[in-house]
Scaffold this motif. Structure first.
Motif, PDB file in Angstrom:
ATOM      1  N   LEU A 128      10.620   4.754   0.878  1.00 61.70           N
ATOM      2  CA  LEU A 128      10.272   6.401   0.196  1.00 61.70           C
ATOM      3  C   LEU A 128       9.694   5.758  -1.782  1.00 61.70           C
ATOM      4  O   LEU A 128      10.965   5.612  -2.605  1.00 61.70           O
ATOM      5  CB  LEU A 128      11.896   7.449   0.190  1.00 61.70           C
ATOM      6  N   ALA A 129       8.646   5.841  -2.173  1.00 57.64           N
ATOM      7  CA  ALA A 129       8.488   5.557  -3.211  1.00 57.64           C
ATOM      8  C   ALA A 129       8.514   7.159  -4.349  1.00 57.64           C
ATOM      9  O   ALA A 129       8.547   6.700  -5.654  1.00 57.64           O
ATOM     10  CB  ALA A 129       6.994   5.404  -3.451  1.00 57.64           C
ATOM     11  N   TRP A 130       7.935   7.905  -3.564  1.00 62.91           N
ATOM     12  CA  TRP A 130       8.478  10.023  -4.514  1.00 62.91           C
ATOM     13  C   TRP A 130       7.727  10.536  -3.727  1.00 62.91           C
ATOM     14  O   TRP A 130       7.904  10.802  -2.500  1.00 62.91           O
ATOM     15  CB  TRP A 130       7.159   9.964  -5.185  1.00 62.91           C
TER      16      TRP A 130
ATOM     17  N   SER B  85       0.746  -0.997  -0.265  1.00 67.36           N
ATOM     18  CA  SER B  85      -0.381   0.025  -0.178  1.00 67.36           C
ATOM     19  C   SER B  85       1.050   1.564  -0.018  1.00 67.36           C
ATOM     20  O   SER B  85       2.213   1.011   0.177  1.00 67.36           O
ATOM     21  CB  SER B  85      -0.889   0.339   0.963  1.00 67.36           C
ATOM     22  N   TYR B  86       0.091   2.018   0.166  1.00 65.90           N
ATOM     23  CA  TYR B  86       0.775   3.667   0.170  1.00 65.90           C
ATOM     24  C   TYR B  86       0.334   5.023   1.136  1.00 65.90           C
ATOM     25  O   TYR B  86      -1.053   4.188   1.007  1.00 65.90           O
ATOM     26  CB  TYR B  86       0.325   4.016  -1.245  1.00 65.90           C
TER      27      TYR B  86
ATOM     28  N   ARG C 194      -3.577   3.750  -9.576  1.00 66.85           N
ATOM     29  CA  ARG C 194      -3.188   3.613 -10.619  1.00 66.85           C
ATOM     30  C   ARG C 194      -3.092   5.102 -11.315  1.00 66.85           C
ATOM     31  O   ARG C 194      -1.995   5.430 -11.605  1.00 66.85           O
ATOM     32  CB  ARG C 194      -4.589   3.533 -11.720  1.00 66.85           C
ATOM     33  N   LYS C 195      -3.554   6.152 -11.203  1.00 67.98           N
ATOM     34  CA  LYS C 195      -3.053   8.044 -10.764  1.00 67.98           C
ATOM     35  C   LYS C 195      -1.562   7.814  -9.885  1.00 67.98           C
ATOM     36  O   LYS C 195      -1.253   8.922 -10.857  1.00 67.98           O
ATOM     37  CB  LYS C 195      -4.653   8.590 -10.562  1.00 67.98           C
ATOM     38  N   LYS C 196      -1.928   7.261  -8.973  1.00 70.38           N
ATOM     39  CA  LYS C 196      -1.147   8.101  -8.254  1.00 70.38           C
ATOM     40  C   LYS C 196       0.265   7.247  -9.094  1.00 70.38           C
ATOM     41  O   LYS C 196       1.654   8.020  -9.161  1.00 70.38           O
ATOM     42  CB  LYS C 196      -1.074   7.159  -6.555  1.00 70.38           C
ATOM     43  N   GLU C 197       0.976   5.004  -9.115  1.00 72.07           N
ATOM     44  CA  GLU C 197       1.294   5.458  -9.932  1.00 72.07           C
ATOM     45  C   GLU C 197       1.844   6.006 -10.894  1.00 72.07           C
ATOM     46  O   GLU C 197       3.435   5.983 -11.857  1.00 72.07           O
ATOM     47  CB  GLU C 197       1.065   3.921 -10.116  1.00 72.07           C
ATOM     48  N   ALA C 198       1.199   6.791 -11.886  1.00 68.69           N
ATOM     49  CA  ALA C 198       1.341   6.600 -13.290  1.00 68.69           C
ATOM     50  C   ALA C 198       2.366   8.138 -13.782  1.00 68.69           C
ATOM     51  O   ALA C 198       2.817   8.975 -13.446  1.00 68.69           O
ATOM     52  CB  ALA C 198       0.174   7.431 -13.313  1.00 68.69           C
ATOM     53  N   MET C 199       1.838   9.129 -11.679  1.00 67.49           N
ATOM     54  CA  MET C 199       2.691  10.160 -11.762  1.00 67.49           C
ATOM     55  C   MET C 199       3.727   9.922 -10.728  1.00 67.49           C
ATOM     56  O   MET C 199       3.990  11.078 -11.464  1.00 67.49           O
ATOM     57  CB  MET C 199       1.586  10.937 -10.429  1.00 67.49           C
TER      58      MET C 199
ATOM     59  N   THR D 179       1.567   3.357   8.485  1.00 74.07           N
ATOM     60  CA  THR D 179       2.701   2.810   8.648  1.00 74.07           C
ATOM     61  C   THR D 179       2.989   2.362  10.280  1.00 74.07           C
ATOM     62  O   THR D 179       3.910   1.108   9.356  1.00 74.07           O
ATOM     63  CB  THR D 179       3.866   4.368   7.961  1.00 74.07           C
ATOM     64  N   SER D 180       2.899   2.559  11.519  1.00 74.53           N
ATOM     65  CA  SER D 180       4.232   1.395  11.817  1.00 74.53           C
ATOM     66  C   SER D 180       3.508   0.270  11.930  1.00 74.53           C
ATOM     67  O   SER D 180       3.946  -0.830  12.839  1.00 74.53           O
ATOM     68  CB  SER D 180       3.136   1.992  13.010  1.00 74.53           C
ATOM     69  N   LYS D 181       2.343   0.038  10.950  1.00 72.36           N
ATOM     70  CA  LYS D 181       2.032  -1.306  11.363  1.00 72.36           C
ATOM     71  C   LYS D 181       1.721  -2.237   9.909  1.00 72.36           C
ATOM     72  O   LYS D 181       1.866  -3.164   9.291  1.00 72.36           O
ATOM     73  CB  LYS D 181       0.285  -1.365  11.436  1.00 72.36           C
ATOM     74  N   ARG D 182       2.588  -1.503   8.946  1.00 67.72           N
ATOM     75  CA  ARG D 182       3.481  -1.683   7.732  1.00 67.72           C
ATOM     76  C   ARG D 182       5.200  -1.863   7.169  1.00 67.72           C
ATOM     77  O   ARG D 182       4.979  -1.300   6.004  1.00 67.72           O
ATOM     78  CB  ARG D 182       2.313  -1.222   6.204  1.00 67.72           C
TER      79      ARG D 182
END
Length: 97
Positions: A46-48, A13-14, A71-76, A38-41
């Motif tokens: 850093l992806a972007w 997840s992001y 999909r939109k986040k990944e395209a960005m 994020t503390s549970k994952r």
């Protein structure tokens, strides 16, 4: 200087956030010191990130990105702006139907 950023979590997840110290914030997330999502994952990476002039600009970008599809986040993150635009137009057509 402020930043908006996206982390990729261990579960795929992001997480999107903003900060005035990107390195320190990433460290807090990676160590689990940022309570919540994020503390549970862990671990996260850093992806972007994008520099912003003001905190308001960074927060506004964060809120906008949080509303986007995966999909939109990944395209960005790939820098595929034609696809970001296509997905934005596709989403607006669905909403107006």
């Amino acid at each position: 200087m402020f930043w908006v950023y996206i982390l990729r979590c261990a579960d795929g997840s992001y997480y999107t956030g903003h900060t005035d110290n990107l390195e320190a914030r990433i460290g807090l997330h990676q160590s689990g010191e940022c309570d919540g999502y994020t503390s549970k994952r862990l671990p996260v990476q850093l992806a972007w990130s994008q520099e912003c002039t003001t905190r308001e600009e960074a927060l506004s970008a964060e809120m906008q990105i949080k509303g986007w599809s995966r999909r939109k986040k990944e395209a960005m993150m790939r820098g595929d702006w034609p696809e970001v635009s296509r997905l934005a137009h596709a989403n607006s057509k669905v909403r107006s139907s």
